[in-house]
Design a protein around this motif. Structure first.
Motif, PDB file in Angstrom:
ATOM      1  N   LEU A 169       0.818  -1.210   0.000  1.00  0.00           N
ATOM      2  CA  LEU A 169       0.000   0.000   0.000  1.00  0.00           C
ATOM      3  C   LEU A 169       0.855   1.264   0.000  1.00  0.00           C
ATOM      4  CD1 LEU A 169      -2.948  -0.828   2.422  1.00  0.00           C
ATOM      5  CD2 LEU A 169      -3.099  -0.362  -0.030  1.00  0.00           C
ATOM      6  N   LEU A 170       1.884   1.284   0.819  1.00  0.00           N
ATOM      7  CA  LEU A 170       2.739   2.471   0.884  1.00  0.00           C
ATOM      8  C   LEU A 170       3.441   2.716  -0.444  1.00  0.00           C
ATOM      9  CD1 LEU A 170       4.330   2.289   4.451  1.00  0.00           C
ATOM     10  CD2 LEU A 170       2.254   3.464   3.710  1.00  0.00           C
ATOM     11  N   HIS A 196       8.173  -0.416  13.839  1.00  0.00           N
ATOM     12  CA  HIS A 196       9.481  -0.970  13.500  1.00  0.00           C
ATOM     13  C   HIS A 196       9.755  -0.868  11.989  1.00  0.00           C
ATOM     14  CE1 HIS A 196      12.947  -3.652  13.431  1.00  0.00           C
ATOM     15  NE2 HIS A 196      12.307  -4.416  12.544  1.00  0.00           N
ATOM     16  N   HIS A 197       8.763  -1.209  11.196  1.00  0.00           N
ATOM     17  CA  HIS A 197       8.994  -1.296   9.752  1.00  0.00           C
ATOM     18  C   HIS A 197       8.821   0.015   9.009  1.00  0.00           C
ATOM     19  CE1 HIS A 197       9.535  -5.659   9.368  1.00  0.00           C
ATOM     20  NE2 HIS A 197       8.628  -5.778  10.331  1.00  0.00           N
ATOM     21  N   PHE A 198       7.944   0.899   9.496  1.00  0.00           N
ATOM     22  CA  PHE A 198       7.535   2.027   8.666  1.00  0.00           C
ATOM     23  C   PHE A 198       7.741   3.394   9.286  1.00  0.00           C
ATOM     24  CE2 PHE A 198       4.618  -1.587   7.558  1.00  0.00           C
ATOM     25  CZ  PHE A 198       5.278  -1.934   6.376  1.00  0.00           C
ATOM     26  N   ARG A 199       8.368   3.467  10.452  1.00  0.00           N
ATOM     27  CA  ARG A 199       8.465   4.748  11.154  1.00  0.00           C
ATOM     28  C   ARG A 199       9.256   5.791  10.384  1.00  0.00           C
ATOM     29  NH1 ARG A 199      12.082   1.289  13.651  1.00  0.00           N
ATOM     30  NH2 ARG A 199      14.232   2.047  13.906  1.00  0.00           N
ATOM     31  N   ASP A 200      10.157   5.380   9.515  1.00  0.00           N
ATOM     32  CA  ASP A 200      10.956   6.342   8.768  1.00  0.00           C
ATOM     33  C   ASP A 200      10.249   6.857   7.517  1.00  0.00           C
ATOM     34  OD1 ASP A 200      13.046   6.197  10.595  1.00  0.00           O
ATOM     35  OD2 ASP A 200      13.987   4.518   9.541  1.00  0.00           O
ATOM     36  N   GLU A 201       9.096   6.270   7.189  1.00  0.00           N
ATOM     37  CA  GLU A 201       8.377   6.676   5.979  1.00  0.00           C
ATOM     38  C   GLU A 201       7.101   7.434   6.274  1.00  0.00           C
ATOM     39  OE1 GLU A 201       8.164   3.675   2.719  1.00  0.00           O
ATOM     40  OE2 GLU A 201       9.036   2.359   4.255  1.00  0.00           O
ATOM     41  N   VAL A 202       6.338   6.957   7.249  1.00  0.00           N
ATOM     42  CA  VAL A 202       5.038   7.546   7.547  1.00  0.00           C
ATOM     43  C   VAL A 202       4.909   7.757   9.035  1.00  0.00           C
ATOM     44  CG1 VAL A 202       3.921   6.596   5.490  1.00  0.00           C
ATOM     45  CG2 VAL A 202       3.893   5.283   7.626  1.00  0.00           C
TER      46      VAL A 202
END
Length: 202
Positions: A169-170, A196-202
């Motif tokens: 989705l991202l 953990h997986h997406f904190r740097d993107e959204v």
């Protein structure tokens, strides 16, 4: 009112989507036949006075897309630039949510919290993906993804929205700007995995 372009939504959110959000339920007239402008303006002012940065304009009530646009317009007029406004994509069908978000955009909404209709009963992740992408493609607003057991997606994957699915989705929807990670509640594993997986993107 959104002051960013669709392709800038994630960058804008990382800078501006801070603080705490309230939820504002629309007030109605005593006979429940119309929205109560004075009550709505009062409630929005109380949200501002309480120090919130945003409020979700709740649509899980008896309200039409047109009434929600009026609700949004009064909230925007009262708040000015002192408060961000979330459109709540919680109407009964995908088509109705798309119509409602376009009206809310024009009325001054800043962002979207994406819900799924109670009668939406997908049997594959692809169906959830298609719903989500179709909605995201239809709006210029930044969208907050909302994995929560309420949707019943755990029948498709134990995580509700798996890490691999959210990754898809991202990649496909650049205006998804945040994740309101509530899958797995009352435990915290879902929140931890998303962070953990997406904190740097959204």
């Amino acid at each position: 009112m959104a002051n960013y372009k669709k392709h800038e939504a994630r960058q804008w959110a990382r800078e501006h989507l801070t603080g705490c959000s309230s939820v504002t339920i629309p007030s109605y007239s005593a006979d429940l036949t119309r929205l109560n402008e004075r009550g709505i303006r009062h409630d929005v002012q109380r949200v501002i006075d309480s120090g919130f940065s945003y409020t979700l304009l709740c649509t899980e009530v008896a309200i039409t897309p047109e009434e929600n646009a009026q609700f949004t317009s009064w909230a925007r007029d009262t708040a000015g630039n002192r408060l961000g406004l979330f459109f709540h994509a919680a109407f009964g069908t995908l088509q109705e949510n798309i119509r409602a978000v376009k009206l809310a955009e024009a009325a001054g909404a800043d962002l979207v919290l994406l819900s799924y209709p109670p009668q939406f009963w997908p049997t594959s992740e692809q169906e959830i993906f298609d719903y989500t992408k179709t909605f995201c493609d239809a709006t210029d607003l930044g969208v907050m993804l909302f994995p929560i057991p309420l949707w019943g997606f755990e029948r498709i994957h134990p995580a509700g929205m798996s890490v691999a699915f959210v990754r898809r989705l991202l990649d496909a929807c650049p205006n998804i700007v945040a994740i309101k990670a509530e899958q797995g509640f009352p435990l915290v594993a879902g929140l931890c995995e998303m962070y953990h997986h997406f904190r740097d993107e959204v």
